[in-house]
Design an enzyme around this catalytic site. Structure first.
Site, PDB file in Angstrom:
ATOM      1  N   LYS A  22     -13.397 -11.825  -5.198  1.00  0.00           N
ATOM      2  CA  LYS A  22     -13.758 -10.627  -5.964  1.00  0.00           C
ATOM      3  C   LYS A  22     -13.286 -10.741  -7.409  1.00  0.00           C
ATOM      4  O   LYS A  22     -14.059 -10.514  -8.341  1.00  0.00           O
ATOM      5  CB  LYS A  22     -13.121  -9.391  -5.333  1.00  0.00           C
ATOM      6  CG  LYS A  22     -13.204  -8.143  -6.205  1.00  0.00           C
ATOM      7  CD  LYS A  22     -12.570  -6.945  -5.558  1.00  0.00           C
ATOM      8  CE  LYS A  22     -11.138  -6.672  -5.928  1.00  0.00           C
ATOM      9  NZ  LYS A  22     -10.901  -6.186  -7.302  1.00  0.00           N
ATOM     10  N   CYS A 116      -4.572   5.028 -12.264  1.00  0.00           N
ATOM     11  CA  CYS A 116      -5.093   4.762 -10.936  1.00  0.00           C
ATOM     12  C   CYS A 116      -3.935   4.777  -9.980  1.00  0.00           C
ATOM     13  O   CYS A 116      -2.781   4.884 -10.387  1.00  0.00           O
ATOM     14  CB  CYS A 116      -5.847   3.448 -10.878  1.00  0.00           C
ATOM     15  SG  CYS A 116      -4.769   2.042 -10.747  1.00  0.00           S
ATOM     16  N   ASP A 305      -1.071  -8.729  -5.279  1.00  0.00           N
ATOM     17  CA  ASP A 305      -2.163  -8.348  -4.382  1.00  0.00           C
ATOM     18  C   ASP A 305      -1.899  -8.755  -2.927  1.00  0.00           C
ATOM     19  O   ASP A 305      -2.709  -8.424  -2.051  1.00  0.00           O
ATOM     20  CB  ASP A 305      -3.497  -8.944  -4.858  1.00  0.00           C
ATOM     21  CG  ASP A 305      -4.051  -8.202  -6.061  1.00  0.00           C
ATOM     22  OD1 ASP A 305      -3.508  -7.141  -6.427  1.00  0.00           O
ATOM     23  OD2 ASP A 305      -5.050  -8.683  -6.648  1.00  0.00           O
TER      24      ASP A 305
HETATM   25  C1  UD1 Z   1      -5.830  -7.965 -12.172  1.00  0.00           C
HETATM   26  C2  UD1 Z   1      -6.512  -7.966 -10.830  1.00  0.00           C
HETATM   27  C3  UD1 Z   1      -5.700  -7.162  -9.818  1.00  0.00           C
HETATM   28  C4  UD1 Z   1      -4.269  -7.669  -9.764  1.00  0.00           C
HETATM   29  C5  UD1 Z   1      -3.667  -7.762 -11.163  1.00  0.00           C
HETATM   30  C6  UD1 Z   1      -2.308  -8.440 -11.193  1.00  0.00           C
HETATM   31  C7  UD1 Z   1      -8.866  -8.176 -11.434  1.00  0.00           C
HETATM   32  C8  UD1 Z   1     -10.191  -7.537 -11.503  1.00  0.00           C
HETATM   33  N1  UD1 Z   1      -7.848  -7.392 -10.989  1.00  0.00           N
HETATM   34  O1  UD1 Z   1      -5.765  -6.609 -12.616  1.00  0.00           O
HETATM   35  O2  UD1 Z   1      -6.310  -7.297  -8.533  1.00  0.00           O
HETATM   36  O3  UD1 Z   1      -3.488  -6.800  -8.987  1.00  0.00           O
HETATM   37  O4  UD1 Z   1      -4.532  -8.524 -12.040  1.00  0.00           O
HETATM   38  O5  UD1 Z   1      -2.379  -9.698 -10.631  1.00  0.00           O
HETATM   39  O6  UD1 Z   1      -8.702  -9.343 -11.711  1.00  0.00           O
HETATM   40  N2  UD1 Z   1      -0.724  -4.177 -18.790  1.00  0.00           N
HETATM   41  C9  UD1 Z   1      -0.368  -3.578 -19.977  1.00  0.00           C
HETATM   42  N3  UD1 Z   1      -1.277  -3.548 -20.987  1.00  0.00           N
HETATM   43  C10 UD1 Z   1      -2.525  -4.081 -20.871  1.00  0.00           C
HETATM   44  C11 UD1 Z   1      -2.880  -4.714 -19.662  1.00  0.00           C
HETATM   45  C12 UD1 Z   1      -1.945  -4.737 -18.639  1.00  0.00           C
HETATM   46  O7  UD1 Z   1       0.733  -3.061 -20.101  1.00  0.00           O
HETATM   47  O8  UD1 Z   1      -3.299  -4.014 -21.826  1.00  0.00           O
HETATM   48  C13 UD1 Z   1       0.242  -4.220 -17.655  1.00  0.00           C
HETATM   49  C14 UD1 Z   1      -0.247  -3.414 -16.461  1.00  0.00           C
HETATM   50  O9  UD1 Z   1       0.070  -2.058 -16.575  1.00  0.00           O
HETATM   51  C15 UD1 Z   1       0.472  -4.084 -15.310  1.00  0.00           C
HETATM   52  C16 UD1 Z   1       0.559  -5.528 -15.754  1.00  0.00           C
HETATM   53  O10 UD1 Z   1       0.326  -5.528 -17.165  1.00  0.00           O
HETATM   54  O11 UD1 Z   1       1.773  -3.554 -15.152  1.00  0.00           O
HETATM   55  C17 UD1 Z   1      -0.432  -6.457 -15.097  1.00  0.00           C
HETATM   56  O12 UD1 Z   1      -1.723  -5.971 -15.223  1.00  0.00           O
HETATM   57  P1  UD1 Z   1      -2.994  -6.910 -15.380  1.00  0.00           P
HETATM   58  O13 UD1 Z   1      -2.631  -8.335 -15.222  1.00  0.00           O
HETATM   59  O14 UD1 Z   1      -3.706  -6.500 -16.628  1.00  0.00           O
HETATM   60  O15 UD1 Z   1      -3.855  -6.449 -14.137  1.00  0.00           O
HETATM   61  P2  UD1 Z   1      -5.422  -6.298 -14.141  1.00  0.00           P
HETATM   62  O16 UD1 Z   1      -6.002  -7.326 -15.013  1.00  0.00           O
HETATM   63  O17 UD1 Z   1      -5.788  -4.869 -14.354  1.00  0.00           O
END
Ligand code: UD1
Length: 418
Positions: A22, A116, A305
């Protein structure tokens, strides 16, 4: 609303085919926005999130044809570079269209995803990176508006190795003028998969899979064909299923090199994980399950995950274990539900302390997010009596026909439509 009913206590045995990932498929579909001829993806899983992404691309006037496990995405013309709230609110990964749209169309308007169940999940790092590439960003009426005649390459540093943030910036930089470097980039296998497609489309990306990615921007990208990598989280979920049922499963298509940290922990817990002669991965659960401590980390660390699933394994272990969640701030929603099934778990901030019990009891439980739902199904497979998992739309977002796959290897599990 559909629910899943499980009569627990059956030992699982047999072969399971791992579906396409996914978290690779969604960015790959969004990458097609960068190409002026069709992109073909193979091994695409049949999931709600994939259908939502298809819908999102179609609202922009992009052609999306899905037949079996192949998707053809034709973004020759993008009529409207916008992602509406109605779709973004159901799937946070919709933010992945932002980078490609601003790079290809010079502007984009994407709804802010909002909070979320598993935490605040901001997108500040996506926006900061795009600004550094020259996009003018405005937040208005719940939407991000980004504009740039042509993005310009730059040296980017991520405060945290965000997965979708790295993907968004890599896609934007692929059509920017000049060279971009992303330092402290996320290293997940899905990032490498995205870079592989982009390179086939004509991009020049090096270092994907390491913490520094270099992208030489191109003036146009064209369509290409690509096969999605197998879903490492689905594979890890089935490994835990073998562990908690004392089962013997052969996972076709699973890649151990994508799951090293999880496999190391599963082995410490007593699972036997080997390659069988066909090249598939064989997982055998043994008794007793040993308690091990786990800390989630960005790849190549233990994946967040798989944290909820690991907790089910530890709930049935002999001894005490500590699971520390460092990636998301609120990802223990499965704990109260598991406790209702007889698990002994205490949480203290980002740590869960688990005292293994000899067995769990079936109960009606409520799924709160995708991976928590998977954990409840695993608990149900191991428990005595009947477990009813409600709100399984979360499960359908990210697991391809999970109940059918478990039933095929001996689980007494069925979906009740409602
Ligand atoms: C992706 C995955 C998700 C997984 C996660 C961590 C997809 C579609 N989803 O989510 O299944 O659980 O990686 O492995 O690939 N953060 C910030 N600022 C930002 C972006 C992120 O502070 O601009 C923080 C988030 O709040 C979180 C952490 O970074 O605490 C990790 O998030 P991130 O790696 O961005 O997760 P996703 O990409 O949303």
């Amino acid at each position: 609303m559909d629910k899943i009913l499980i009569e627990g206590g059956r030992r699982l045995e047999g072969r399971v085919r791992v579906s396409g990932a996914k978290n690779a498929t969604l960015p790959l579909m969004c990458a097609a926005l960068l190409a002026d001829t069709p992109v073909t993806l193979k091994n695409v899983p049949d999931l709600m999130d994939v259908r939502t992404t298809a819908k999102l691309l179609r609202t922009m006037g992009v052609g999306v044809a899905i037949e079996g496990d192949a998707a053809v995405i034709d973004a020759a013309r993008i009529a409207s570079p916008e992602a509406p709230y109605e779709l973004v609110k159901t799937m946070r990964a919709s933010i992945l269209v932002l980078g490609p749209l601003v790079a290809r169309c010079g502007r984009a308007r994407v709804s802010l995803p909002g909070g979320c169940a598993i935490g605040e999940r901001p997108i500040n790092l996506h926006l900061k990176g795009l600004e550094a590439l020259g996009a003018a960003i405005r937040l208005t009426g719940g939407y991000v508006e980004a504009e740039a005649k042509r993005l310009r390459g730059d040296r980017l540093y991520l405060d945290f190795p965000t997965v979708t943030g790295t993907e968004n910036l890599m896609m934007a930089a692929a059509l920017a003028e000049g060279r971009t470097t992303i330092k402290n980039a996320a290293r997940e296998p899905e990032i490498e998969d995205l870079a592989a497609l982009l390179n086939r489309m004509g991009a020049r990306i090096e270092g994907a899979g390491t913490d520094m990615i270099t992208i030489e921007g191109a003036s146009r990208l064209s369509g290409a064909e690509h096969t999605v990598i197998p879903d490492r989280i689905e594979a890890g979920t089935f490994m835990v299923a073998a562990g908690v049922t004392g089962g013997d499963l052969v996972l076709e298509g699973a890649r151990l090199d994508h799951l090293e940290a999880a496999v190391a922990k599963f082995r410490e817990a007593g699972l036997e994980i080997t390659r069988d002669p066909s090249g598939a991965v064989r997982v055998r659960g043994g008794r007793p399950i040993r308690s091990v401590d786990v800390k989630t980390l960005p790849h190549p660390g233990f994946p967040t995950d798989l944290q909820a699933q690991m907790m089910v394994l530890m709930a049935l272990s002999r001894g005490l274990s500590v699971i520390t969640e460092t990636v998301f701030e609120n990802r223990f929603m499965h704990v109260p539900e598991l406790r209702r099934m007889g698990a002994r778990i205490e949480t203290q901030g980002s740590r869960a302390i688990i005292e293994g019990v000899a067995g769990l009891d079936g109960a009606p439980v409520m799924a709160s997010d995708l991976r928590a739902s998977a954990a409840l199904v695993l608990a149900g497979l191991a428990a005595r009596g009947t477990t009813e998992v409600n709100r399984i739309y979360h499960l359908d977002r990210g697991y391809e026909r999970m109940e059918a796959k478990f039933a095929a290897v001996g689980a007494a599990i069925r979906r009740v439509r409602g």
